[in-house]
Structures are given as C-alpha cells and as structure tokens.
Design a protein around this motif. Structure first.
Motif, mmCIF file in Angstrom:
data_model
loop_
_atom_site.group_PDB
_atom_site.id
_atom_site.type_symbol
_atom_site.label_atom_id
_atom_site.label_comp_id
_atom_site.label_asym_id
_atom_site.label_seq_id
_atom_site.Cartn_x
_atom_site.Cartn_y
_atom_site.Cartn_z
ATOM 1 N N TYR A 1 -10.291 -3.262 1.289
ATOM 2 C CA TYR A 1 -9.527 -3.487 0.062
ATOM 3 C C TYR A 1 -10.081 -4.691 -0.701
ATOM 4 N N ILE B 1 -8.434 4.173 0.413
ATOM 5 C CA ILE B 1 -9.090 3.951 1.708
ATOM 6 C C ILE B 1 -8.623 5.041 2.662
ATOM 7 N N ILE C 1 -8.746 -2.116 6.931
ATOM 8 C CA ILE C 1 -8.064 -1.875 5.654
ATOM 9 C C ILE C 1 -8.185 -3.108 4.759
ATOM 10 N N TYR D 1 0.847 -1.195 0.000
ATOM 11 C CA TYR D 1 0.000 0.000 0.000
ATOM 12 C C TYR D 1 0.883 1.246 0.000
ATOM 13 N N VAL E 1 -3.708 4.274 1.069
ATOM 14 C CA VAL E 1 -4.348 4.387 2.381
ATOM 15 C C VAL E 1 -3.944 5.724 2.983
ATOM 16 N N LYS F 1 -6.085 -2.534 10.935
ATOM 17 C CA LYS F 1 -5.566 -3.497 9.947
ATOM 18 C C LYS F 1 -6.715 -4.296 9.319
#
Length: 317
Positions: free
Chosen positions: A290, A192, A286, A109, A154, A283
């Motif tokens: 994704y 994100i 994300i 990312y 991100v 975490k």
C-alpha cells in the motif's frame, strides 16, 4: 494436528519426542539429551521435506483443514474494527463471498474474499467457498463503494472455483465474473490481491485483478484444478500429480512467469503451523504494498494495472 501423507516422517518423530518427554516426566531417568537429538532430527526432517515440495504437495498444503481462511486473516488483521457488509442489493447475500471495512493501524481497507467452512455444517453454509453470481455482484458493490470514498481494496482469494450449478448459470455467473474483471481494471483506488489458499479458475479471477498480486508460499493459482485437468486429459483423477506439475501453478512458477508480483513466505510446515507468524507476514505485505501505491493518482493506478495485465504472456521470438 492433522498430517498429510508426505508429512508422516514428521509425525513419527513428533510422536517419539512426546513419548520421550513423558518418560522424563514420569520417571527419574534423564532423557534431556535424547529429546534434544530427536528435536534436532525433527527440525532437519522438516527442512528437508518442505524444501523439496512438489506442486501436488503444495496443493495439498493449500487445502489443509487447519489452514487459516479469509475471516481468520481479517479478524487477526483488523480485530474488532472489521464491519462486515452484506447483500448484492438484487438477489441475496452470498455466504461464500464476504466483505467489509476494517482497519490495519490507522488505515481503512475494504476487505473482500471467499470464505470456506470448518466442518460439514459450515461448509454447506459457505457453499464450500464457491460463490454464486450474487457473491461477485456483492464484491463489485463493495469495490464501487470503496472507490467512492477513496478506500483501498484488499482481496483474499481461497476458492476451488465459482459455483457451477444450473441456478448460478441462470442468474449470469459468467457475466458477473466478466463484469468484475472489467470493472476492477478501471477501479480508481489501489487493489492488493493475495491468494491465501486455492486460486482456481474464473472464481479466483472474479476478485483477482489487482495493482499488486501476491501469493502465500504454499498456495496455487491456475485456470483449472489438477484433478479436473487430469480427468479431462486422462479421463481419470489418478494423474493429478502429473497435471499439477504441468500446470505450473505454484507460487515460484507464477513469480518466474511474471504473473504475480511477490511471494509471502510461510512458517516452516505451512501457514497452519504458526498462524500468528502468517498473519504478521500478510499484514506486513499489505502495508508495504500500500505504501508503494498510495501516492499514485487514480489515472496512474488504472494505467499501472492495465499495463501489468497487457504485458502478461508477451515474449520475443
């Protein structure tokens, strides 16, 4: 551990528990039952306080000095795989805006976010998390690099606002933020966005346009801070609590108004009370989001993002 004013009942019980434990250790008196009663009362008090937080209390929690900042999140998520990238290739490297490549599992990312300081020296070094135009231009450079190589972006938002200084305005602060908003709407990779602390004004929006926008539970997102709103409307900061309620800036307010896509739950007492649990929740958020975005084509990603923002504020009379 620092306690906020509304957390003082918790502090008193915590002190009582520690004294009780010390008595048990230093004497032959059995205080097990007493300690258990205090622990039970402490848990009940925590639940009662954090269940009924006002908007202003959430603002206070978002600013807690022990709260994890952007680099804390990135280091916890990526470990040694994070490679920080510097500079906007024009003016200088803005220390308030950090970014670079990092891996969660096997997925790379591009992380971008505002970084605050931990003490007086580092707060000055990081300019209190307030980015200059070169910070937003660095962020855009990194996003464009991510787009070139098909890497998802991100962004982690935690800023009291963009730097309002004369030099920043001279170098095009407004244009830099506007350019980022425009370019992020048409970026051809998943974005994100997570508000991990304060999400104030254009300073937050400059890296805040995403396919998925999430907020940690005790954060805020608004066009203006409660103090500034109070000073404009009432010519005084004394009405900041009233302003916070009126601004509808908390995560439940934002979710209800359909301005964000989700809320990441924090441990009881706030993100700073259990950092590991907070990092794990971020975490998981994300990775989950994704998974929802990774199979969309570049055209669909842009359309989904544009549709999302075009629908904001729409209502039927």
């Amino acid at each position: 551990m620092e306690y906020l004013d509304f957390e003082l009942p918790i502090k008193e019980l915590q002190d009582q528990l520690e004294k009780c434990q010390v008595i048990g250790e230093e004497s032959e008196v059995d205080v097990t039952q007493t300690c258990k009663k205090i622990e039970k009362k402490l848990l009940e008090t925590k639940k009662e306080i954090y269940k009924n937080l006002s908007a202003w209390q959430r603002v206070q929690l978002s600013r807690h000095p022990d709260r994890p900042y952007t680099l804390d999140h990135i280091k916890a998520l990526c470990g040694d795989s994070f490679l920080e990238l510097h500079g906007d290739r024009n003016v200088k490297d803005d220390k308030a805006m950090i970014g670079g490549l990092g891996k969660i599992g096997d997925q790379t990312y591009m992380f971008i976010g505002q970084q605050k300081g931990y003490n007086t020296k580092t707060r000055q070094y990081r300019n209190f998390g307030m980015s200059n135009p070169e910070g937003y231009r660095k962020a855009l450079r990194l996003m464009k690099s991510a787009e070139k190589f098909g890497i998802p972006v991100v962004t982690l938002i935690d800023t009291p606002g963009a730097y309002p200084g004369l030099e920043a305005e001279e170098r095009g602060q407004g244009e830099a933020i506007a350019r980022n908003i425009l370019e992020m709407t048409r970026l051809k990779v998943p974005i994100i966005t997570i508000i991990i602390g304060e999400g104030a004004s254009g300073g937050a929006l400059g890296i805040g346009v995403g396919n998925k926008v999430l907020m940690l539970e005790n954060t805020w997102y608004s066009v203006i801070s409660p103090e500034s709103c109070s000073s404009i409307l009432w010519r005084s900061w004394e009405y900041k609590e009233q302003a916070a309620e009126a601004l509808k800036l908390t995560s439940p307010d934002m979710k209800r108004l359909k301005l964000i896509d989700g809320i990441i739950k924090e441990p009881l007492g706030g993100a700073h009370t259990d950092r590991k649990a907070t990092f794990l929740a971020v975490k998981n958020a994300i990775e989950k989001n994704y998974e929802e975005l990774k199979n969309l084509s570049p055209k669909d990603l842009v359309n989904q993002r544009m549709e999302k923002y075009l629908n904001m504020g729409v209502f039927k009379g």
